[in-house]
Design an enzyme around this catalytic site. Structure first.
Site, PDB file in Angstrom:
ATOM      1  N   ASN A  40     -12.204  -3.130   0.365  1.00 56.18           N
ATOM      2  CA  ASN A  40     -11.134  -3.354   1.338  1.00 56.18           C
ATOM      3  C   ASN A  40     -11.751  -3.680   2.697  1.00 56.18           C
ATOM      4  OD1 ASN A  40      -8.539  -3.319   2.614  1.00 56.18           O
ATOM      5  ND2 ASN A  40      -8.945  -1.231   3.280  1.00 56.18           N
ATOM      6  N   GLU A  41     -11.713  -2.761   3.625  1.00 58.29           N
ATOM      7  CA  GLU A  41     -12.300  -3.038   4.951  1.00 58.29           C
ATOM      8  C   GLU A  41     -13.715  -2.475   4.966  1.00 58.29           C
ATOM      9  OE1 GLU A  41      -9.564  -1.315   7.728  1.00 58.29           O
ATOM     10  OE2 GLU A  41      -8.355  -3.129   7.805  1.00 58.29           O
ATOM     11  N   CYS A  75      -6.684   1.104   2.635  1.00 55.05           N
ATOM     12  CA  CYS A  75      -7.606   2.248   2.659  1.00 55.05           C
ATOM     13  C   CYS A  75      -7.508   3.109   1.405  1.00 55.05           C
ATOM     14  CB  CYS A  75      -7.349   3.100   3.886  1.00 55.05           C
ATOM     15  SG  CYS A  75      -7.789   2.272   5.418  1.00 55.05           S
ATOM     16  N   GLU A  82       0.860  -1.188   0.000  1.00 54.98           N
ATOM     17  CA  GLU A  82       0.000   0.000   0.000  1.00 54.98           C
ATOM     18  C   GLU A  82       0.889   1.227   0.000  1.00 54.98           C
ATOM     19  OE1 GLU A  82      -2.911   0.425   3.150  1.00 54.98           O
ATOM     20  OE2 GLU A  82      -3.747   2.127   2.051  1.00 54.98           O
TER      21      GLU A  82
HETATM   22  O1  AHR Z   1      -2.205  -1.198   6.446  1.00 53.64           O
HETATM   23  C1  AHR Z   1      -2.688   0.025   6.878  1.00 53.64           C
HETATM   24  C2  AHR Z   1      -4.193   0.108   6.831  1.00 53.64           C
HETATM   25  O2  AHR Z   1      -4.744  -0.769   7.748  1.00 53.64           O
HETATM   26  C3  AHR Z   1      -4.837  -0.305   5.542  1.00 53.64           C
HETATM   27  O3  AHR Z   1      -4.877   0.728   4.652  1.00 53.64           O
HETATM   28  C4  AHR Z   1      -6.203  -0.702   5.944  1.00 53.64           C
HETATM   29  O4  AHR Z   1      -6.746  -1.671   5.121  1.00 53.64           O
HETATM   30  C5  AHR Z   1      -6.053  -1.129   7.370  1.00 53.64           C
HETATM   31  O5  AHR Z   1      -6.935  -0.467   8.194  1.00 53.64           O
END
Ligand code: AHR
Length: 664
Positions: A378-379, A240, A46
């Site tokens: 994602n989340e 994120c 990321e």
């Molecule tokens: O890895 C950091 C963050 O942690 C990522 O962006 C997210 O998916 C998680 O909350």
């Protein structure tokens, strides 16, 4: 009397740091279990902590196209410099005009300070490029200097070159610069000869020595560190940033492909998400885009696993009450679904019939990238009264399946490792027919110690999706981060992944990269400054699992139970696999306790003496960690040993990760 003596001996052993009893591990080497997925241990990338721009992506100039909202961010200017916005690249229209001052000695100059400086090494060469023109005709000379501007002496200049610019048309000009000195914080200075007006756009500087010599390449030490992890899968581009703080700032892969000069800038949410680590100059140039991610996956031998937006912006930052304003209404999801389908075409399609596949071919990769997995969301999570996530995911799954049933689709159980959201989502992933779902857990030591049996009772029915542990790391209590104990906890927990490889198809530690001056989130696997890098203890644990994952599961039990740090197991965790290719039985044992443990290793089905390798990771200091200055403080050590079968006594020292690789 005898009982008393035994008790006294046991007490002595304990006070001397020895275990009070011998544990018996039974490994059945004849009963070969299911296959360990090749994807089992991978990496998650990321753009957080300056992982892309300023990190893996080898570009050394920040704000090279003058598109940051503060168009001169990263630049200092002197003389007659002005900003224009009708440049040759429609998605990046800004450039600067460097005009003569009217005095031969008043030079017009722009100077870039890179990402926390520009790291250059003595004797190394750097590839400079710029798009330029002389708008009023004629020709001009641009001088390109690498400068150590902390030095105000005669030797400020540590490398230079010149380019002749001619004519009114925009053209790309290049030059090589050799550095005569090492400097982690050099600047790049571009100045005119003060005679003819010169327009300058997309000012770029790369080390010549990038990973595999690629055009638009990756920083060599960092990409090599990835390759040396032997990852089975490569998840990108986040996290994120896939969602964005709002829909406008989500990662848009279509903007990240094609000529780098025309990839528009995106905000990076990590520039402001944590106000205690605020980085106003953190943007995404998309120079490291989806073509480069696929290329890197192929080079490091990992299955590519892109994740795209499900039409929800980050739920942490956006109140669901406002659903239709901050998230995509259900009847407007089509462009997002198209992004998924077009991405599959970009990766795998036929250049003769598909525009995205043609773009891939035009960028230099006519052969498909063999994409097999796609993450959607994602989340994300549902609410009690509003299945915000799954009502969208359902539409995506149905639409993508119709056109590309061959692609494995990955849903998510959200940001929590357990609890209400998790419990609500897990069964929904099965109902929706996801092939896998992504679980995340950033948890403390206690959680890791208690989770050694997490996957033992997961749904193993035919239709149950497999698990992708897509983000996890031990966030230890206290002030240290990537310390040895956190890595030891992860090693212990990973025995559970290995023992349940029929349920867990892939797992990726997170995050991957962090710049020592630009981090927002820690711990991380690999750290660096502008010249150096080091691997954390957690990196080595990942690498050890990946390189010793074997091909098939074997059962390893103690008193008929898995060794998973349970109450009667003295902090021991263990798992075993067979590697059919090397004909080795590989046993991993982690002693998380503060006493050495005696173990009798019973290798059922084997006899006699066997050559073996013992790999160990240990530190007497639980909070010790590798650093830029001491990169090899805690690294795996390998020795040759002989193991007798069917039974071998072993003492596993306190706080130690052992791997036995026994030739069968
Ligand atoms: O890895 C950091 C963050 O942690 C990522 O962006 C997210 O998916 C998680 O909350």
């Amino acid at each position: 009397m005898m009982k008393k003596l035994n008790l006294m001996l046991a007490a002595l052993a304990v006070s001397a740091g020895m275990s009070a009893q011998t544990h018996t591990f039974d490994v059945n080497t004849t009963k070969v279990g299911g296959a360990i997925p090749k994807t089992m241990y991978g990496i998650f990338f990321e753009d957080i902590n300056y992982a892309a721009d300023g990190g893996l992506y080898a570009e050394l100039v920040m704000n090279r196209s003058f598109e940051f909202p503060n168009h001169y961010a990263g630049w200092s200017i002197s003389g007659q410099v002005s900003l224009k916005n009708d440049g040759p690249f429609n998605k990046n229209p800004h450039y600067v005009r460097m005009a003569p001052s009217g005095h031969a000695h008043k030079h017009t100059m722009i100077e870039n300070s890179g990402f926390f400086g520009i790291g250059v090494k003595q004797g190394a060469e750097y590839q400079f490029s710029v798009w330029a023109r002389c708008p009023e005709g004629g020709s001009s000379k641009l001088w390109i200097d690498l400068v150590d501007n902390a030095t105000m002496g005669d030797d400020q200049k540590i490398g230079n070159a010149g380019v002749e610019i001619s004519g009114k048309e925009w053209k790309k000009y290049t030059a090589r610069i050799k550095a005569n000195k090492t400097n982690a914080k050099a600047h790049l200075r571009v100045w005119g000869d003060s005679k003819v007006t010169t327009d300058v756009e997309h000012v770029s500087l790369f080390p010549v020595d990038v990973y595999r010599g690629d055009e638009n390449g990756m920083r060599k030490d960092l990409a090599e560190a990835l390759e040396q992890m032997h990852p089975g899968v490569f998840r990108f581009p986040g996290g994120c940033i896939v969602e964005g703080t709002d829909l406008a700032s989500r990662y848009q892969w279509k903007n990240s492909v094609g000529p780098v000069e025309n990839r528009p800038l995106n905000e990076n949410r990590w520039h402001y998400t944590f106000t205690h680590r605020y980085f106003p100059d953190y943007y995404q140039s998309y120079g490291l885009g989806f073509y480069e991610y696929f290329r890197l996956s192929e080079q490091i031998g990992a299955e590519p696993l892109p994740v795209l937006s499900v039409g929800l912006s980050c739920q942490y930052q956006n109140e669901i009450k406002d659903e239709e304003h901050v998230h995509v209404p259900l009847d407007q999801l089509q462009p997002y679904i198209d992004d998924c389908i077009d991405l599959i075409e970009f990766a795998n399609g036929d250049p003769a019939t598909n525009q995205w596949a043609k773009l891939r071919a035009d960028m230099g990769h006519p052969e498909p990238f063999n994409l097999k997995y796609l993450g959607v969301g994602n989340e994300q999570w549902d609410y009690k009264d509003n299945p915000a996530f799954t009502k969208r995911l359902k539409i995506f799954v149905e639409a993508i399946r119709k056109v590309h049933p061959e692609i494995k689709l990955i849903g998510t159980t959200g940001p929590d490792s357990e609890g209400e959201n998790f419990d609500r989502l897990q069964p929904r992933m099965k109902e929706l027919g996801c092939d896998l779902y992504d679980e995340h857990f950033y948890r403390n030591e206690e959680w890791f110690l208690k989770s050694g049996n997490r996957y033992d009772n997961y749904d193993r029915s035919k239709k149950a999706p497999k698990v992708f542990a897509g983000e996890y790391a031990c966030h230890g209590r206290g002030k240290k981060w990537n310390h040895f104990n956190a890595a030891l906890m992860e090693a212990a927990f990973m025995t559970d992944l290995e023992r349940n490889a029929d349920v867990v198809e892939m797992a990726t530690y997170a995050p991957l990269f962090a710049h020592v001056e630009g981090w927002q989130w820690r711990p991380d696997a690999i750290w660096y400054d502008n010249l150096r890098s080091f691997n954390s203890c957690s990196y080595y644990v990942q690498q050890l699992y990946s390189m010793n994952k074997g091909t098939n599961m074997l059962t390893l039990t103690m008193n008929g139970k898995p060794v998973a740090g349970n109450d009667d197991q003295d902090g021991l965790f263990a798992s075993a696999v067979l590697d059919k290719n090397t004909n080795e039985v590989i046993v991993k044992v982690i002693n998380t306790g503060d006493k050495a443990q005696d173990v009798t290793l019973n290798l059922k089905g084997m006899k006699g003496s066997h050559e073996a390798q013992l790999i160990s990771m240990h530190s007497d200091n639980l909070t010790a960690e590798n650093t830029l200055d001491e990169p090899n403080k805690i690294v795996p050590q390998t020795s040759s040993v002989t193991v007798s079968a069917p039974s071998q006594s072993v003492t596993v020292p306190a706080r130690t990760f052992y791997i036995y690789k026994i030739k069968k």
